[in-house]
Design a protein around this motif. Structure first.
Motif, PDB file in Angstrom:
ATOM      1  N   ARG A  89     -11.295  -6.768 -12.727  1.00 33.93           N
ATOM      2  CA  ARG A  89     -10.807  -6.888 -11.353  1.00 33.93           C
ATOM      3  C   ARG A  89     -10.135  -5.592 -10.900  1.00 33.93           C
ATOM      4  O   ARG A  89     -10.243  -5.201  -9.733  1.00 33.93           O
ATOM      5  CB  ARG A  89      -9.842  -8.070 -11.260  1.00 33.93           C
ATOM      6  N   LEU A  90      -9.455  -4.919 -11.830  1.00 26.86           N
ATOM      7  CA  LEU A  90      -8.817  -3.641 -11.507  1.00 26.86           C
ATOM      8  C   LEU A  90      -9.869  -2.583 -11.186  1.00 26.86           C
ATOM      9  O   LEU A  90      -9.713  -1.806 -10.238  1.00 26.86           O
ATOM     10  CB  LEU A  90      -7.943  -3.192 -12.677  1.00 26.86           C
ATOM     11  N   ARG A  91     -10.948  -2.552 -11.956  1.00 29.17           N
ATOM     12  CA  ARG A  91     -12.032  -1.592 -11.697  1.00 29.17           C
ATOM     13  C   ARG A  91     -12.660  -1.833 -10.331  1.00 29.17           C
ATOM     14  O   ARG A  91     -12.961  -0.884  -9.594  1.00 29.17           O
ATOM     15  CB  ARG A  91     -13.101  -1.683 -12.794  1.00 29.17           C
ATOM     16  N   LEU A  92     -12.887  -3.097  -9.994  1.00 29.63           N
ATOM     17  CA  LEU A  92     -13.479  -3.422  -8.695  1.00 29.63           C
ATOM     18  C   LEU A  92     -12.557  -3.010  -7.554  1.00 29.63           C
ATOM     19  O   LEU A  92     -13.016  -2.527  -6.508  1.00 29.63           O
ATOM     20  CB  LEU A  92     -13.788  -4.911  -8.617  1.00 29.63           C
ATOM     21  N   LEU A  93     -11.256  -3.158  -7.752  1.00 32.34           N
ATOM     22  CA  LEU A  93     -10.283  -2.748  -6.742  1.00 32.34           C
ATOM     23  C   LEU A  93     -10.295  -1.227  -6.589  1.00 32.34           C
ATOM     24  O   LEU A  93     -10.230  -0.701  -5.471  1.00 32.34           O
ATOM     25  CB  LEU A  93      -8.894  -3.235  -7.152  1.00 32.34           C
ATOM     26  N   ALA A  94     -10.398  -0.519  -7.708  1.00 32.18           N
ATOM     27  CA  ALA A  94     -10.488   0.945  -7.654  1.00 32.18           C
ATOM     28  C   ALA A  94     -11.739   1.382  -6.899  1.00 32.18           C
ATOM     29  O   ALA A  94     -11.683   2.258  -6.031  1.00 32.18           O
ATOM     30  CB  ALA A  94     -10.494   1.519  -9.074  1.00 32.18           C
ATOM     31  N   ASN A 281      -4.764  -0.269   8.244  1.00 33.60           N
ATOM     32  CA  ASN A 281      -4.615  -1.720   8.377  1.00 33.60           C
ATOM     33  C   ASN A 281      -5.221  -2.491   7.202  1.00 33.60           C
ATOM     34  O   ASN A 281      -5.287  -3.724   7.235  1.00 33.60           O
ATOM     35  CB  ASN A 281      -5.246  -2.196   9.688  1.00 33.60           C
ATOM     36  N   SER A 282      -5.652  -1.776   6.185  1.00 32.69           N
ATOM     37  CA  SER A 282      -6.285  -2.421   5.030  1.00 32.69           C
ATOM     38  C   SER A 282      -5.268  -3.232   4.228  1.00 32.69           C
ATOM     39  O   SER A 282      -4.082  -2.885   4.154  1.00 32.69           O
ATOM     40  CB  SER A 282      -6.919  -1.363   4.130  1.00 32.69           C
ATOM     41  N   THR A 283      -5.746  -4.294   3.617  1.00 34.61           N
ATOM     42  CA  THR A 283      -4.913  -5.115   2.730  1.00 34.61           C
ATOM     43  C   THR A 283      -5.054  -4.675   1.274  1.00 34.61           C
ATOM     44  O   THR A 283      -4.594  -5.374   0.366  1.00 34.61           O
ATOM     45  CB  THR A 283      -5.300  -6.598   2.843  1.00 34.61           C
ATOM     46  N   TRP A 284      -5.658  -3.524   1.050  1.00 33.14           N
ATOM     47  CA  TRP A 284      -5.919  -3.067  -0.312  1.00 33.14           C
ATOM     48  C   TRP A 284      -4.630  -2.995  -1.131  1.00 33.14           C
ATOM     49  O   TRP A 284      -4.588  -3.451  -2.279  1.00 33.14           O
ATOM     50  CB  TRP A 284      -6.616  -1.707  -0.299  1.00 33.14           C
ATOM     51  N   GLY A 285      -3.582  -2.440  -0.546  1.00 39.16           N
ATOM     52  CA  GLY A 285      -2.323  -2.325  -1.269  1.00 39.16           C
ATOM     53  C   GLY A 285      -1.749  -3.672  -1.642  1.00 39.16           C
ATOM     54  O   GLY A 285      -1.207  -3.853  -2.744  1.00 39.16           O
ATOM     55  N   GLN A 286      -1.873  -4.641  -0.748  1.00 38.59           N
ATOM     56  CA  GLN A 286      -1.392  -5.994  -1.041  1.00 38.59           C
ATOM     57  C   GLN A 286      -2.193  -6.623  -2.172  1.00 38.59           C
ATOM     58  O   GLN A 286      -1.638  -7.314  -3.035  1.00 38.59           O
ATOM     59  CB  GLN A 286      -1.497  -6.866   0.214  1.00 38.59           C
ATOM     60  N   PHE A 288      -3.698  -5.034  -4.539  1.00 36.76           N
ATOM     61  CA  PHE A 288      -3.293  -4.372  -5.790  1.00 36.76           C
ATOM     62  C   PHE A 288      -2.004  -5.008  -6.317  1.00 36.76           C
ATOM     63  O   PHE A 288      -1.901  -5.316  -7.516  1.00 36.76           O
ATOM     64  CB  PHE A 288      -3.092  -2.872  -5.558  1.00 36.76           C
ATOM     65  N   GLN A 289      -1.037  -5.218  -5.431  1.00 39.82           N
ATOM     66  CA  GLN A 289       0.225  -5.828  -5.853  1.00 39.82           C
ATOM     67  C   GLN A 289      -0.001  -7.236  -6.400  1.00 39.82           C
ATOM     68  O   GLN A 289       0.587  -7.627  -7.418  1.00 39.82           O
ATOM     69  CB  GLN A 289       1.196  -5.865  -4.677  1.00 39.82           C
ATOM     70  N   SER A 290      -0.858  -7.996  -5.732  1.00 41.21           N
ATOM     71  CA  SER A 290      -1.151  -9.361  -6.190  1.00 41.21           C
ATOM     72  C   SER A 290      -1.794  -9.350  -7.567  1.00 41.21           C
ATOM     73  O   SER A 290      -1.477 -10.191  -8.426  1.00 41.21           O
ATOM     74  CB  SER A 290      -2.069 -10.072  -5.187  1.00 41.21           C
ATOM     75  N   ASP A 313      10.399  -0.853 -10.732  1.00 38.22           N
ATOM     76  CA  ASP A 313      10.833  -1.028  -9.342  1.00 38.22           C
ATOM     77  C   ASP A 313       9.835  -0.462  -8.337  1.00 38.22           C
ATOM     78  O   ASP A 313      10.183  -0.151  -7.211  1.00 38.22           O
ATOM     79  CB  ASP A 313      12.204  -0.375  -9.131  1.00 38.22           C
ATOM     80  N   TRP A 314       8.576  -0.376  -8.737  1.00 35.00           N
ATOM     81  CA  TRP A 314       7.581   0.292  -7.896  1.00 35.00           C
ATOM     82  C   TRP A 314       7.361  -0.403  -6.559  1.00 35.00           C
ATOM     83  O   TRP A 314       7.035   0.241  -5.558  1.00 35.00           O
ATOM     84  CB  TRP A 314       6.247   0.411  -8.646  1.00 35.00           C
ATOM     85  N   GLN A 315       7.577  -1.717  -6.490  1.00 35.39           N
ATOM     86  CA  GLN A 315       7.333  -2.434  -5.249  1.00 35.39           C
ATOM     87  C   GLN A 315       8.380  -2.141  -4.167  1.00 35.39           C
ATOM     88  O   GLN A 315       8.169  -2.463  -3.006  1.00 35.39           O
ATOM     89  CB  GLN A 315       7.233  -3.937  -5.515  1.00 35.39           C
TER      90      GLN A 315
END
Length: 323
Positions: A89-94, A281-286, A288-290, A313-315
């Motif tokens: 899932r991390l690779r697909l997000l990348a 406006n992308s939700t990509w960062g969200q 990634f956090q999820s 404390d990265w968030q």
């Protein structure tokens, strides 16, 4: 003396060996299925962290830590599978972010260079002299310039795409592809190499748009992100990989200064930095956090997101804040 090669083992023998070494298997049928579909060797990259650390002394008396074949107590096969799924899932997000970054940079390069010459990618005069005029001594360059090496790869890609309607049309009608069409046959590596071969002023003009200090810095980012892209595209382990093509650390703020540029999280931060400019406006960062919140909690405590370079404390970092 060369040791004897390891013998072939059936899937049943592979599972028996893992159990003998202390890996707990709660569902034998499921474990067999994963071995048959994913493979022992690929899974071994994920269970490496679950192997016990031991001290070993070499012939010179130096003591080092190494991994034994025995698993840490409490290691479960399901933990390894969950880590493997997380990594997928991390690779697909990348790849999702890198596709958008690649498309945007292609357009930037084609638009800027195309104004100078519609075939600028083939014109040495439009590129930096070190890239387009200096003959290289390295064996794989074979006495050519880096531009000539790049053009050879471009011709290979063009040949593979020779049946694409847009390629057929432009070659039959005009004989050559203008740069804004040629970008469609480039891959991320070709794009990053051509950017690195552009004149400094042209590099800097594009780099300014993305918040990079200068063109050389952005060229570094692209080279590193191409490494991440290749790892992801070839289904290799990403979550805790040692990044070989490293970009220089950033000093923008305390968070950037605290990051380890040898770990993957640094490069996900670069992706987020670029994504906020390309797709604000992308939700990509969200997403990634999820995904980070779903990191598997192995009973043995053998793995942690700290292995990927993630800070506790990265968030709270503005980079990852929404809106």
């Amino acid at each position: 003396m060369t040791p004897a090669p390891k013998p072939w083992k059936s899937f049943e023998e592979q599972l028996a060996l893992l159990m003998k070494r202390g890996l707990q298997v709660d569902d034998r049928e499921a474990a067999m299925s994963y071995l048959e579909r994913i493979g022992y060797y690929r899974l071994s990259g994920y269970w490496y962290s679950f192997r016990q650390l031991v001290l070993e002394q070499d012939d010179n008396g130096r003591v080092t830590h190494c991994r034994s074949n025995t698993f840490i107590e409490g290691s479960h096969f399901r933990d390894i599978v969950q880590l493997c799924v997380f990594d997928k899932r991390l690779r697909l997000l990348a790849l999702d972010a890198l596709e958008r970054i690649e498309m945007a940079l292609r357009v930037d390069i084609a638009h800027l260079l195309g104004e100078q010459d519609i075939h600028a990618h083939e014109n040495p005069q439009c590129l930096h002299g070190h890239f387009s005029k200096k003959v290289q001594k390295k064996s794989y360059a074979k006495g050519r310039t880096w531009h000539q090496v790049w053009l050879s790869k471009y011709e290979d890609h063009l040949h593979r795409a020779r049946r694409e309607p847009f390629v057929v049309h432009y070659l039959n009608k005009y004989g050559r592809l203008p740069i804004w069409v040629a970008i469609e046959v480039w891959d991320f590596g070709m794009m990053s190499k051509l950017y690195a071969g552009m004149k400094s002023a042209d590099q800097d003009q594009i780099a300014t748009k993305y918040g990079a200090q200068n063109g050389r810095t952005l060229a570094e980012w692209l080279r590193s992100l191409n490494f991440i892209r290749n790892v992801s595209a070839h289904h290799s382990r990403l979550w805790n990989i040692n990044v070989l093509e490293r970009s220089a650390p950033l000093t923008d703020d305390a968070f950037w200064q605290a990051l380890d540029n040898a770990r993957p999280f640094f490069y996900f931060c670069l992706m987020q930095k670029l994504m906020r400019i390309i797709c604000p406006n992308s939700t990509w960062g969200q997403r990634f956090q999820s995904l980070m919140e779903e990191f598997p909690q192995a009973q043995a405590g053998a793995v942690s997101l700290r292995d990927s370079g993630l800070m506790e404390d990265w968030q709270s970092w503005e980079l990852w804040q929404q809106g």
